[in-house]
Scaffold this active site. Structure first.
Site: not given
Ligand code: GLC
Ligand code: GLC
Length: 803
Positions: A483
Site C-alpha cells: 500500500d
Molecule cells: C498505511 C499502512 C499500511 C496499510 C495502509 C492502508 O499505509 O502503512 O500497512 O496497508 O495504511 O490503510
Molecule cells: C496492510 C494492508 C494490506 C496491505 C499491506 C501492505 O496489511 O491491510 O492490504 O497489502 O498492509 O501494505
C-alpha cells in the site's frame, strides 16, 4: 522471557501476570456479536460492524492503556479489587488469564476470596455472557459488595468519539428489574437496543457514567464503589452506562455464581414499542431466559468447545515438533477464523472506525479459512465480487453492515482484481463446487448488472492484461499489495492520504509484483476455463502469462533478484542501481511461486532475499531502508527506517518466501524461515516481541529500527492465512486440488515423520509421511503413481507417503 504458557490440551494460552508488555487480546464471537477482550478484561463489543453498531465504548490510545471495558469490582471490607486486575489495579494474591477459542477466563484471588470470571459469546446468539463465580476460601464469613459495569457506545463509533454537541443530549436508558436497557436513538430511526443484566436481584444500579464515577475519578476508583453504594442514576444525555450492584454473603468454603448478560437486540420496525416510548423487550426476555443459569452457561460453553473441536479436526498434524503442532492445530487456524471475520477492521490497533473489509485482504484471508467453513467462504466471495466495477477494477474496501464499496477510498489498486481469482480457485479446489461460477453477481452492487461470477474473474484477468506499461509489465495504479509504494502520488501536502491521492497520473509506473501474480493466477484462471471447456480463452490467457513472464525476465530481473517495479519515469525500483531499497521481498516471493525463470532464477532470488533481508525474525520487506522522503515512491519512504513498509519484517509476505522455498524443494530453508516468526517459536522472546505469543502480528521492527524485534499490530494480518497456506500446503504439502488431494511435503531434515488428518470433500484422510526406502504414495494399501490421491466416496482413506 515469557508471561505465560501454552496449555495445548485445553487449547488455551495461560497468561500468568497482568502486566504483559501490551494488552494481550482474544476475540469472542464468530457471526454477529463480536467482542475483543484483553488479559485484563478490557476491550469492546459490536454487532457485525465495528463502526456502525458499536455496543460498548473503547478509548483507543487511552491513558492509562486499555482502560474501561468490562469493569468488575469486588469490595471486601476496605479492599476493592478486580478479578482481572483492571480496573481496580489492586495487586492480587494470584492471577491468571486463560485465553481459549472464543472465550476467556480470568482467575483472581484476593484476601480469601477467589473469583473466576468466564467470558464468552455463545453460538448463534447476539450476546456476551460473563459468569462470575465467587468462592470464600477463608475461614471467616464474607460480605462482599460486587459491581459489574459497562459503558455504552452511542452506536456509530465515529460519531460517538466526535459529535459531542449532539451526543451529550441523546443518551437514554430504561431500567427494569436487574437489567439496564440502552436505547439511545431508539426513539427515532434505530430499531436496535442493547442491555446489561445479571441473573440475580440487584441491590442498586447506576446508568449515568459521571454519577457512578464521580468528579475527577476514573474507572479504577469510581465514587459509587468507594462508597459501596449505588445512586440509582438514570442517564439522560451525557454518557449512559450500566452498573449493577450485588450484595453477596459467603460462608467459609461457600461459592456463588452470577451470570451477567450483555446483549444486542433488533426489533421489527413495526414492533419497536410496547407502550409509547417504551422498548418492546420480548426478544431480550427470550435471550435472558436462554442464559439465565450457570448450567445454561456451562452448556453454551460446552457447545462452543465442541464447535471448535469440530472445526479444528479438519486439519491436524502430529509431528515431533511440539510448537509446529501447536501453531497448526490450534492457533494459526484460530487466527484465520478471526481474520476472516474481521478482515482489517477491528482490533486494538485497527479502530474499526475506518477500514471496513478490504478487497485484497478478504480474498487472501479466505485462503487460510476456506477449509474450515466452505459455505461461509462461498458467501464471502460473492460479497467481494459484488464491489467490482464492470471494467474489472474494484472498490478497495467495503463496509460489512451494508456490503457496499467504500467511495472514500475508491479503486485503482491494481493487484486487487487478481486476488479474486486466487480465492475463487482455492474455493473450488477445496470444495469441487464449480456452481459458484454461475452465481449471478452484480457489479458495484447495481441491481440489474448481475453476471455469472466467472465473468467477474474474466474481467479481473482482462484488467491486468489490458493495463500494461512501457515494459509490458502490469501498471501499478495507486499501489499494489504494498500500500505504501505509491508511484503516481507525488504528495507534498502534510497528512494527504497516499492511497487516494494521485497528483501525477503517469500511466507508466509498473509492478513486477503484479506481474508475478498474473503469471501465477492468470495460469490458474486458464486452467479453470480449460476445465470448463473454454479452450480459446485458456490459450489467450496463457499466451499473456508467457508474455508477462518474458517481460519479467527481460526487464524485471536485476541479475541476482527480481526488481520491484518501474517508477513514473521508467526507472527501476528494487534494483542494485538504486542507492536504497535495492531489493524487495514481494517479487522474490511471488515470482518464485509463479515459477518465473524456473528453479535457477528461483534459487538465486531466494538466496539474495535471505542474504540481504534476513534477520532473527524473518525477512525484512526491503533493504537498505529509505532514509529520506522520496515523493516518487510515496508512503514507503515516509516511515522511519526499520518500521512498517520501510524495512520491517512485514510478516504477511514471509510465507511467500517459505512457499518459494517449497517450490524449489528446499525444506530446510522453508522451515528455518517459518520458525523465525511463528508466534509459538518466539514465545520466549515475548519481552522483545511484545505482542501476543499466540498470534501473528503485522510487522516486527527491522534491524535499522531503534526497537528491533518489537512487533506491532497483532491479530488482523494476512500473515495468518498465508502462514497457514505455507505450513499446510507448502511444508506439510497437503494441497487441495480439483481432482483430489495432493500430498507433496517439503519437510526439513529434523522432521522424520508426521501424521496428518485432513477432511476433504467428505473424506477423512489419515496421512502418514515418513522417510524410508520404498518411496512413493500408498492409498489404502495400494501404490498410486504421482502425488495425488484420487477422489473417493469412502468416508475414510489411509494414505502413506514415503519420502
Ligand atoms: C498505511 C499502512 C499500511 C496499510 C495502509 C492502508 O499505509 O502503512 O500497512 O496497508 O495504511 O490503510
Ligand atoms: C496492510 C494492508 C494490506 C496491505 C499491506 C501492505 O496489511 O491491510 O492490504 O497489502 O498492509 O501494505
Amino acid at each position: 522471557m515469557q508471561y505465560g504458557y501454552f496449555d495445548d490440551n485445553a487449547r488455551e494460552y495461560v497468561i500468568t501476570r497482568p502486566d504483559t508488555p501490551l494488552p494481550w487480546v482474544n476475540y469472542l464471537g464468530n457471526e454477529g456479536f463480536f467482542s475483543l477482550i484483553s488479559n485484563t478484561c478490557g476491550g469492546y463489543c459490536f454487532y457485525r460492524d465495528a463502526k456502525l453498531r458499536r455496543i460498548t465504548r473503547f478509548r483507543y490510545n487511552s491513558v492509562p492503556n486499555d482502560d474501561g471495558g468490562r469493569c468488575f469490582y469486588i469490595c471486601d471490607g476496605d479492599i476493592t479489587w478486580s478479578p482481572a486486575f483492571l480496573p481496580a489495579k489492586t495487586p492480587l494474591d494470584s492471577y491468571r488469564c486463560r485465553h481459549g477459542l472464543g472465550y476467556s477466563v480470568f482467575e483472581g484471588e484476593k484476601n480469601g476470596v477467589a473469583a473466576e470470571l468466564s467470558v464468552m459469546v455463545p453460538m448463534g446468539d447476539a450476546c456476551e455472557l460473563q459468569k462470575l463465580a465467587l468462592s470464600n476460601t477463608s475461614k471467616e464469613e464474607k460480605h462482599l459488595t460486587v459491581y459489574g459495569a459497562v459503558e455504552w457506545c452511542l452506536w456509530n463509533a465515529v460519531d460517538d468519539s466526535t459529535n459531542f454537541q449532539r451526543n451529550w443530549n441523546i443518551g437514554e436508558v430504561e431500567i427494569e428489574d436487574s437489567t439496564v436497557y440502552h436505547k439511545t436513538e431508539y426513539r427515532e430511526r434505530r430499531n436496535h437496543y442493547a442491555f446489561y443484566s445479571v441473573n440475580a436481584p440487584i441491590a442498586g444500579f447506576d446508568t449515568d457514567r459521571d454519577t457512578f464515577l464521580g468528579q475527577f475519578r476514573s474507572w479504577s476508583e469510581p465514587q459509587a464503589v468507594k462508597e459501596r453504594t449505588s445512586y440509582g442514576s438514570k442517564a439522560s444525555g451525557w454518557s449512559p452506562m450500566a452498573a449493577l450492584r450485588l450484595e453477596v454473603d459467603l460462608l467459609p468454603g461457600e461459592s456463588k455464581s452470577f451470570l451477567f448478560r450483555l446483549g444486542y437486540v433488533e426489533n421489527p420496525r413495526e414492533k419497536k414499542f410496547s407502550a409509547p416510548g417504551v422498548i418492546d423487550k420480548q426478544r431480550a426476555y427470550v435471550l435472558l431466559s436462554t442464559y439465565n443459569t450457570a448450567e445454561q452457561f456451562d452448556q453454551a460453553m460446552g457447545a462452543l468447545k465442541d464447535y471448535w473441536t469440530g472445526i479444528l479436526s479438519r486439519f491436524t498434524v502430529q509431528s515431533t515438533e511440539e510448537k509446529l503442532d501447536r501453531m497448526v492445530n490450534i492457533w494459526n487456524q484460530y487466527q484465520c477464523m478471526v481474520t476472516f471475520n474481521m478482515s482489517r477492521s477491528a482490533s486494538y490497533y485497527e479502530s474499526g472506525t475506518g477500514r471496513g473489509m478490504g478487497f485484497r485482504d478478504s480474498c487472501q484471508d479466505l485462503l487460510g479459512f476456506v477449509h474450515l467453513i466452505p459455505e461461509r467462504a462461498r458467501e464471502r466471495i460473492l460479497d467481494i465480487a459484488s464491489i467490482q466495477f464492470p471494467d474489472g477494477s474494484t472498490y478497495h474496501q467495503y463496509q460489512p453492515l451494508d456490503k457496499r464499496g467504500n467511495a472514500d477510498i475508491g479503486s485503482g489498486f491494481n493487484d486487487d482484481p487478481l486476488w479474486l481469482v486466487a480465492c475463487t480457485t482455492a474455493y473450488i479446489r477445496e470444495t469441487g463446487d464449480f456452481t459458484i461460477l454461475d452465481e449471478p453477481t452484480p457489479f458495484n452492487n447495481q441491481p440489474g448488472s448481475e453476471k455469472p461470477l466467472l465473468e467477474h474473474l474474466r474481467r479481473s484477468v482482462n484488467y491486468t492484461m489490458t493495463h500494461r506499461g512501457p515494459h509490458g509489465l502490469p501498471l501499478i495504479g495507486r499501489t499494489d499489495w504494498n500500500d505504501c509504494l505509491n508511484l503516481n502520488c507525488f504528495s507534498h501536502t502534510p497528512g494527504e492520504s497516499f492511497q487516494t491521492c494521485s497528483n501525477f497520473e503517469s500511466g507508466k509506473a509498473e509492478s513486477v509484483f503484479i506481474a508475478g501474480m498474473f503469471v501465477k493466477y492468470g495460469k490458474e484462471y486458464a486452467e479453470l476455463v480449460e476445465r470448463l471447456g473454454i479452450v480459446d480463452e485458456a490459450k489467450a490467457v496463457l499466451a499473456a502469462a508467457d508474455e508477462i513472464e518474458a517481460a519479467v525476465l527481460t526487464h524485471g530481473w536485476d541479475g541476482a533478484w527480481f526488481r520491484r517495479a518501474y517508477d513514473a519515469f521508467e526507472r527501476p525500483v528494487g534494483s542494485c542501481l538504486n542507492e536504497e531499497g535495492q531489493i524487495f521481498i514481494e517479487p522474490q516471493g511471488f515470482c518464485v511461486m509463479a515459477g518465473i525463470g524456473g528453479r535457477e532464477y528461483g534459487v538465486k532470488a531466494l538466496a539474495s532475499a535471505e542474504k540481504h533481508l534476513g534477520n532473527d525474525f524473518g525477512l525484512e520487506i526491503l533493504h537498505p531502508c529509505y532514509t529520506t522522503y522520496l515523493d516518487y515512491l510515496g508512503e514507503i519512504s515516509s516511515y522511519p527506517p526499520g518500521y512498517k513498509e520501510n524495512g520491517s519484517v512485514f510478516c504477511h509476505n514471509n510465507p511467500w518466501i517459505t512457499l518459494g522455498y517449497c517450490s524449489v524443494k528446499d525444506g530446510n530453508s522453508a522451515f528455518n524461515l517459518y520458525i523465525r516468526n511463528a508466534p509459538a517459536y518466539i514465545e520466549d522472546r515475548s519481552d522483545i516481541h511484545r505482542t501476543e505469543p499466540y498470534c501473528y502480528s503485522q510487522t516486527i521492527a527491522g534491524r535499522d529500527a531503534q526497537n528491533y524485534g518489537e512487533a506491532k499490530n497483532s491479530w488482523l494480518t494476512g500473515t495468518a492465512a498465508w502462514s497457514f497456506v505455507a505450513v499446510s500446503q507448502g511444508i506439510l504439502g497437503i494441497q487441495p486440488d480439483y481432482d483430489g488431494l495432493r500430498v507433496e511435503p517439503c519437510l526439513p531434515d529434523q522432521i522424520k515423520s508426521c501424521r496428518i488428518k485432513r477432511l476433504f470433500r467428505g473424506t477423512r484422510y489419515e496421512i502418514t509421511v515418513r522417510r524410508g526406502e520404498n518411496k512413493g504414495l500408498m492409498v489404502d494399501g495400494k501404490p498410486v503413481p504421482g502425488n495425488q490421491i484420487p477422489l473417493t466416496a469412502a468416508k475414510l482413506c489411509e494414505v502413506e507417503l514415503t519420502l
